[in-house]
Structures are given as structure tokens and as C-alpha cells.
Scaffold this motif. Sequence first.
Motif: not given
Length: 82
Positions: A22, A24, A33, A61, A64
Motif C-alpha cells: 500500500i 500513500t 492510497h 486504509l 486497502y
Amino acid sequence: MTVPLGKQPALAEVAGLPWCSIATLQSNGEKLHRVVGPAIRQPGQWVLPVLFCFLDPATGLSEYEKETEKLRRAWGLIPAHA
């Protein structure tokens, strides 16, 4: 879809990213993200391949993280024995 990394990216950091990491991304105070793979070379530049993204910018998040787990399982990237 890819994210350009500029002319001299920190390859030690981005080329070694595991598949389904992941990332950012930040620009002008906004954060996004994305689920990405390790950096790859395209003509004239290094880029991060984007493997998955939610279209809703309000997606948290944790969504994700769930998606990365699904992708890793589907692609056989999770070890059979821990």
C-alpha cells in the motif's frame, strides 16, 4: 496505470517493495492510497505499477489492507506455512 517516480527515484526504497504494497501518495496536501507493485522501468523513467485503487477518495486504509490480502492470496503470494 502507473505512478511516475521522477528522474532519480530512491530505488533502494521503491524497487524492493513487495507486490501488493500500500503506497500513500501525496500532492498539494491531498493523500491517496494505492495498491502497488515494485518499481519498474518504462522508457525514460521509473514508475510504480498500480494494481488496485478505490474510486471513492474517502475509502479508508483498512479497505486497502483487505484488498491486498485478497490479491496476495489470489496470486499465491502468501506462504503456505508460517
